[in-house]
Design a protein around this motif. Structure first.
Motif, PDB file in Angstrom:
ATOM      1  N   GLN A 241       0.865  -1.495  -0.090  1.00 18.13           N
ATOM      2  CA  GLN A 241      -0.225   0.052   0.365  1.00 18.13           C
ATOM      3  C   GLN A 241       0.818   1.067   0.000  1.00 18.13           C
ATOM      4  O   GLN A 241       2.161   0.846   0.839  1.00 18.13           O
ATOM      5  CB  GLN A 241      -0.527  -0.348   1.086  1.00 18.13           C
ATOM      6  N   THR A 242       0.248   2.530  -0.165  1.00 18.12           N
ATOM      7  CA  THR A 242       1.092   3.695  -0.366  1.00 18.12           C
ATOM      8  C   THR A 242      -0.018   4.676   0.170  1.00 18.12           C
ATOM      9  O   THR A 242      -1.155   4.726  -0.024  1.00 18.12           O
ATOM     10  CB  THR A 242       1.099   4.199  -2.185  1.00 18.12           C
ATOM     11  N   PRO A 243       0.652   5.409   0.639  1.00 21.11           N
ATOM     12  CA  PRO A 243      -0.094   6.301   1.612  1.00 21.11           C
ATOM     13  C   PRO A 243      -0.857   7.452  -0.069  1.00 21.11           C
ATOM     14  O   PRO A 243       0.110   7.499  -0.742  1.00 21.11           O
ATOM     15  CB  PRO A 243       0.408   7.284   2.511  1.00 21.11           C
TER      16      PRO A 243
ATOM     17  N   THR B 226       7.768   8.293   3.570  1.00 20.87           N
ATOM     18  CA  THR B 226       8.461   8.187   5.092  1.00 20.87           C
ATOM     19  C   THR B 226       7.749   7.208   5.510  1.00 20.87           C
ATOM     20  O   THR B 226       6.376   7.608   5.523  1.00 20.87           O
ATOM     21  CB  THR B 226       9.176   9.320   5.432  1.00 20.87           C
ATOM     22  N   GLU B 227       8.449   5.848   6.414  1.00 19.45           N
ATOM     23  CA  GLU B 227       7.764   4.979   7.131  1.00 19.45           C
ATOM     24  C   GLU B 227       8.468   4.999   8.375  1.00 19.45           C
ATOM     25  O   GLU B 227       9.307   3.681   7.437  1.00 19.45           O
ATOM     26  CB  GLU B 227       6.852   3.924   6.200  1.00 19.45           C
TER      27      GLU B 227
ATOM     28  N   VAL C 113      10.649   5.712   2.054  1.00 15.43           N
ATOM     29  CA  VAL C 113       9.969   4.149   0.193  1.00 15.43           C
ATOM     30  C   VAL C 113       9.737   4.528  -0.490  1.00 15.43           C
ATOM     31  O   VAL C 113       9.417   5.963  -0.909  1.00 15.43           O
ATOM     32  CB  VAL C 113       8.917   3.902   0.920  1.00 15.43           C
ATOM     33  N   CYS C 114      10.183   4.169  -1.517  1.00 20.55           N
ATOM     34  CA  CYS C 114       9.857   4.255  -2.941  1.00 20.55           C
ATOM     35  C   CYS C 114       9.209   3.274  -3.551  1.00 20.55           C
ATOM     36  O   CYS C 114       9.429   1.870  -3.074  1.00 20.55           O
ATOM     37  CB  CYS C 114      10.629   4.514  -3.534  1.00 20.55           C
TER      38      CYS C 114
ATOM     39  N   ASP D 289      16.890   3.053   5.010  1.00 19.05           N
ATOM     40  CA  ASP D 289      17.226   3.682   6.501  1.00 19.05           C
ATOM     41  C   ASP D 289      16.887   5.201   6.080  1.00 19.05           C
ATOM     42  O   ASP D 289      18.288   5.678   5.549  1.00 19.05           O
ATOM     43  CB  ASP D 289      17.648   2.813   6.988  1.00 19.05           C
ATOM     44  N   LEU D 290      16.397   6.138   7.294  1.00 15.97           N
ATOM     45  CA  LEU D 290      17.210   7.677   7.119  1.00 15.97           C
ATOM     46  C   LEU D 290      17.766   7.619   7.901  1.00 15.97           C
ATOM     47  O   LEU D 290      18.580   8.807   8.142  1.00 15.97           O
ATOM     48  CB  LEU D 290      15.952   8.228   7.696  1.00 15.97           C
TER      49      LEU D 290
END
Length: 307
Positions: free
Chosen positions: A175-177, A239-240, A245-246, A300-301
């Motif tokens: 899923q994507t937001p 971001t999550e 995330v791509c 990872d950030l």
């Protein structure tokens, strides 16, 4: 030539040592190359237990190498390909700190091992800690390993069916937001996709030394998607859970279950894109059915670089 892929169900350090050290020692006695790829804590445990023979063993920190499970098969394949004859490997890709997002990629990896090394003179022993891992994780281990070793000895798994695990992993929706930044990709538009990826990486706080890696991975995904997925795709970034995330969506269907995990000969013109993406990203997840494909990569950030 025989391929063996047993799961070792252990519950504490003693049963871990009892199940792994004889496997290593027997291999060394037969002059078989041995690699141990396990999480750092167990790596130290085995290095100490094998102190007399440690110089004969290749040790791989799975916490690093296996951070993205899509990197494990290429790593193990590279070790096996460096040697002739029988080879032994201990591989522990699942541990109790794996997240809900990571775990499906771990189960998929274990299923794909059966395809990647079929027909090789290779034994891969996979430990599972029964005292901390969930019941469903242990149930999946029985589906991805033909033999289970536990306190009762060796037994065939009545549930062995890796194809079902592959199908289940590839069918899980990604899923994507709704507020994710997005752009479309088409032939000839990769410079714009690369610029979009770099812009989002800087905006969302990815460490500067990983921005180029992120942009390269996104561009490779978009290129593959346009080439094999119907000529156009959608690229989304957000971001999550402390990751950038791509996700790239298209109308194609990946039918090669080992795509991105097998080596490509030097004279072959393509096939390296997904290998590179697996190498660069901290996690890669794929949903692919006859209705379309979504590939999701996470970086990872925190300021750490894939190796």
């Amino acid at each position: 030539m025989t391929f063996a892929h047993p799961a070792l169900f252990y519950s504490d350090e003693e049963s871990y040592i009892d199940g792994t050290v004889p496997f290593v020692v027997e291999g060394l006695a037969n002059a078989e190359p041995v690699a141990i790829a396990v999480p750092s804590q167990n790596l130290t445990l085995l290095r100490d237990a094998l102190s007399r023979f440690a110089h004969l063993v290749t040790f791989i920190d799975m916490t690093d190498t296996g951070r993205n499970p899509g990197r494990i098969i290429p790593e193990l394949r590279a070790f096996a390909d460096r040697h002739r004859g029988a080879v032994r490997i201990i591989s522990e890709p699942v541990w109790n700190h794996r997240t809900e997002v990571e775990y499906p990629a771990c189960a998929l990896h274990e299923a794909l091992v059966n395809y990647a090394f079929s027909g090789r003179d290779l034994s891969i022993l996979c430990p599972y800690n029964t005292s901390v891992l969930r019941h469903d994780v242990l149930a999946d281990a029985e589906k991805t390993h033909p033999i289970v070793i536990d306190a009762g000895g060796h037994r065939p798994s009545d549930h062995f069916h890796p194809a079902r695990v592959v199908l289940a992993a590839h069918s899980l929706p990604l899923q994507t937001p709704v507020d994710a930044a997005s752009t479309s990709a088409a032939a000839g538009a990769m410079a714009a996709v690369r610029a979009f990826a770099r812009e989002q990486a800087f905006k969302l706080g990815l460490a500067q030394d990983r921005v180029d890696d992120f942009a390269l991975a996104v561009t490779e995904l978009a290129t593959n998607s346009v080439r094999h997925g119907g000529g156009e795709s959608t690229v989304r970034v957000w971001t999550e859970s402390e990751s950038i995330v791509c996700q790239v969506n298209d109308n194609g269907h990946i039918t090669d279950v080992l795509a991105g995990r097998t080596p490509v000969h030097a004279n072959e013109p393509g096939g390296r894109g997904l290998l590179l993406v697996n190498r660069l990203a901290d996690l890669v997840r794929t949903q692919t059915t006859s209705s379309g494909t979504a590939i999701q990569v996470r970086f990872d950030l925190a300021n750490k670089k894939a190796t």
